[in-house]
Design an enzyme around this catalytic site. Structure first.
Site, PDB file in Angstrom:
ATOM      1  N   ASN A  96      -4.736  54.904   9.305  1.00 51.25           N
ATOM      2  CA  ASN A  96      -4.075  55.925   8.507  1.00 51.25           C
ATOM      3  C   ASN A  96      -4.964  57.142   8.385  1.00 51.25           C
ATOM      4  OD1 ASN A  96      -5.000  56.635   5.566  1.00 51.25           O
ATOM      5  ND2 ASN A  96      -5.517  54.473   5.836  1.00 51.25           N
ATOM      6  N   ALA A  97      -4.292  58.274   8.330  1.00 49.10           N
ATOM      7  CA  ALA A  97      -4.977  59.537   8.047  1.00 49.10           C
ATOM      8  C   ALA A  97      -4.057  60.330   7.123  1.00 49.10           C
ATOM      9  CB  ALA A  97      -5.291  60.294   9.328  1.00 49.10           C
ATOM     10  N   LEU A 105      -5.614  61.915   1.651  1.00 48.77           N
ATOM     11  CA  LEU A 105      -5.760  61.921   0.190  1.00 48.77           C
ATOM     12  C   LEU A 105      -4.698  62.751  -0.532  1.00 48.77           C
ATOM     13  CD1 LEU A 105      -9.658  62.007  -0.051  1.00 48.77           C
ATOM     14  CD2 LEU A 105      -8.173  60.055  -0.473  1.00 48.77           C
ATOM     15  N   CYS A 143     -13.913  58.279   2.098  1.00 53.89           N
ATOM     16  CA  CYS A 143     -12.678  58.386   2.868  1.00 53.89           C
ATOM     17  C   CYS A 143     -12.986  58.921   4.263  1.00 53.89           C
ATOM     18  CB  CYS A 143     -11.691  59.310   2.180  1.00 53.89           C
ATOM     19  SG  CYS A 143     -10.188  59.526   3.138  1.00 53.89           S
ATOM     20  N   ILE A 168     -14.918  46.991   1.207  1.00 57.53           N
ATOM     21  CA  ILE A 168     -15.237  48.258   1.846  1.00 57.53           C
ATOM     22  C   ILE A 168     -14.026  49.184   1.855  1.00 57.53           C
ATOM     23  CG2 ILE A 168     -16.971  47.313   3.438  1.00 57.53           C
ATOM     24  CD1 ILE A 168     -14.794  47.158   5.609  1.00 57.53           C
ATOM     25  N   GLY A 218      -8.441  43.690   4.485  1.00 57.08           N
ATOM     26  CA  GLY A 218      -7.559  42.781   5.219  1.00 57.08           C
ATOM     27  C   GLY A 218      -7.203  41.488   4.524  1.00 57.08           C
ATOM     28  N   GLY A 241      -4.866  45.385  -0.275  1.00 57.68           N
ATOM     29  CA  GLY A 241      -4.489  46.717   0.180  1.00 57.68           C
ATOM     30  C   GLY A 241      -3.295  46.711   1.095  1.00 57.68           C
TER      31      GLY A 241
END
Lengths: 261, 302
Positions: free
Chosen positions: B68-69, B72, B129, B190, B243, B264
């Site tokens: 993902n990008a 924010l 991020c 993380i 994960g 997540g």
């Protein structure tokens, strides 16, 4: 009523080498559905199958209301096996349990009595407008396919077909048929015309450039992770900033989308 | 059976937290699960001003994971406090506000403003991020700068301060020590791992930002190892994430050294994932006759 449920495959029928029709029956009563809305589908026990990881979004092609055999009705999806996720779904046997989220998103808006509706579909985009075809019986349907083999049967006495190879209907773009119909209609009708369309990105861009004399609504498709507006992954550029296909769409007014180059 | 944990002063009824950026502002999921059952909800990363994020394409699925990008994108601290927080206060769970800034001053100011709002129980500082520009990345990769920015936020808040660490570093232990030296009460380990994907037909990157953050089961062994290294390096509690899909995955992180876990990407696959993971943790505890989840933290037998 919950939008998170399981459903079992009732039929999984191969239509050609890519298209297939999947019918599932939910294990609980589901929320009311609208044409243009979608569901996210995935097979297997949660956490067990991690590749592919995410659910896949599909337009609802039709909902058959509950009866004695299927107390929660039947959801039908028409799917093009384009990648890993869809090819797995294509091979699933009858009885397989799916995890589903839906109905999601906003469907096609209602049509007022004094408006004329036209429906346009390109390829597998027919899935998203089949509900409209049923709901607005007899409304003109413009349907473009690559060739005869890809055409999904649909009941409409007012259908006009075009194919890329000319094997069925007119040879060429279905949009030419649509444009001709609008100009004919305009000779006797000056009111509002609405076009509800679903097809590939290129079809929408072409429709945008044609500047059709009508209000055009289109159902968009993007990669999607959550389907409910939290991952923010399915953003699309609109004239009022970024919007989410899953929540603000998937149906948008054609002129609100920034189509780019 | 005791499931309650204390994460650097943040007391949770159970160790299952939803991870920032995967659970919206919490309220989006209220129809899918009982939010009261979750240990804590971490909301989408907040900044002083609303942020519009990156252009599409923003996500791409990869084997057992996703890139993902998003960049924010968020509604800003004020809108969050005004519109979302009152809704969240109705639930019997803890709210962790994830936040970020572009400068040290902005971090401190964001921390102060969030601390003044009623109904936020802890802050999670995003210094890691992968979708931000080069200068910003230094906050999460240069230990001296990490200590400095954490210290600034520390001074600005009385709330438990959790620092979310980047895996995109040479030594996670050094970063953990720097964050603790700066005043972190706990660490999230993380964040996503930098990655990319290319459409070979067009030679274009799948993400408009070119690179993005990889999450999902694909990164689990890496995350687990980093939790283990962090546990050996510092004394503060660790929230393990990366994960986690099942109760068994969560237990694995706890054994490696986590005091709590964050769920997540699994939320995208199953909106009720956190509840199922909690059930899986309880099943494990019953099966292994563990009365207190805290006794399992760092319980690896080497």
């Amino acid at each position: 009523m919950n939008r998170l449920f399981t459903a079992d495959i009732v039929t999984n029928e191969q239509l050609d080498n890519r298209y297939f029709a999947l019918q599932v029956t939910p294990n609980v009563a589901i929320c009311e559905t609208l044409a243009g809305q979608f569901f996210m589908l995935k097979s297997g026990e949660f956490g067990e199958y991690t590749d592919p990881l995410l659910l896949r979004p599909f337009s609802l092609a039709s909902f058959i209301h509950p009866d004695d055999t299927y107390p929660n009705g039947l959801l039908m999806f028409l799917i093009d096996a384009v990648g890993k996720g869809t090819n797995i779904l294509k091979r699933l046997p009858v009885g397989t349990r799916l995890n589903i989220i839906g109905p999601l998103g906003r469907g096609f808006p209602p049509v007022a009595d004094d408006e004329r509706l036209l429906i346009a579909a390109g390829g597998i985009g027919i899935a998203s407008v089949l509900g409209l075809n049923k709901m607005y019986h007899g409304v003109p349907l413009f349907y473009g396919v690559r060739s005869r083999g890809q055409m999904i049967e649909c009941t409409n006495s007012n259908i006009q077909v075009a194919s890329d190879d000319g094997s069925i209907g007119d040879k060429g773009s279905v949009l030419a048929l649509l444009e001709r119909h609008i100009s004919q209609l305009r000779q006797s009708y000056s009111g509002k015309i609405k076009i509800y369309a679903c097809g590939p990105h290129g079809m929408y861009k072409a429709m945008f450039k044609m500047n059709l004399d009508a209000d055009v609504y289109v159902a968009l498709e993007t990669p999607m992770a959550c389907g409910v507006g939290t991952c923010l992954g399915c953003a699309v550029e609109t004239t009022s900033g970024l919007q989410m296909v899953c929540k603000d769409g998937p149906v948008f007014n054609l002129k609100d989308i920034i189509w780019g180059g | 059976m005791n499931l309650s944990v204390n994460i650097g002063g943040l007391k949770l009824k159970n160790p299952v937290i939803t991870a920032s950026g995967t659970f919206g502002y919490g309220v989006e999921y209220e129809e899918f699960l009982d939010l009261n059952q979750i240990g804590a909800i971490t909301v989408k990363g907040l900044s002083q001003h609303p942020a519009k994020g990156n252009l599409p394409g923003r996500i791409w699925e990869t084997p057992c994971g996703m890139l993902n990008a998003i960049g924010l994108q968020n509604i800003g601290i004020d809108a969050f406090i005004k519109e979302k927080l009152p809704e969240l206060r109705k639930y019997d769970t803890k709210i962790i506000a994830n936040f970020f800034g572009d400068t040290i001053e902005e971090y401190a100011e964001a921390a102060a403003r969030l601390s003044a709002a009623e109904g936020i129980h802890a802050l999670e500082m995003n210094i890691s991020c992968p979708n931000k520009q080069a200068g910003w990345i230094a906050f999460g990769t240069d230990p001296a700068l990490t200590e400095k920015v954490v210290a600034a936020a520390r001074k600005a808040t009385e709330l438990p301060l959790i620092v979310k660490l980047s895996p995109n570093v040479t030594s996670i232990a050094d970063m953990a020590k720097a964050a603790v030296d700066g005043g972190a009460d706990a660490l999230s380990v993380i964040n996503t791992i930098t990655g990319m994907a290319i459409d070979i037909e067009t030679r274009r990157p799948r993400l408009s930002n070119i690179v993005g953050g990889l999450s999902g089961p694909a990164i689990r062994p890496i995350a687990l190892q980093m939790v283990f290294q962090t546990f050996k390096a510092v004394k503060v509690p660790i929230i393990g994430m990366g994960g986690i899909m099942t109760g068994g995955d969560a237990i694995e992180f706890i054994i490696a050294g986590a005091s709590a876990v964050a769920v997540g990407t699994a939320n995208f696959v199953n909106p009720a994932a956190s509840i199922e993971i909690l059930k899986g943790i309880k099943d494990y505890m019953a099966r292994h006759q563990i009365d207190d989840i805290n006794t399992l933290t760092g319980g690896i037998i080497c």
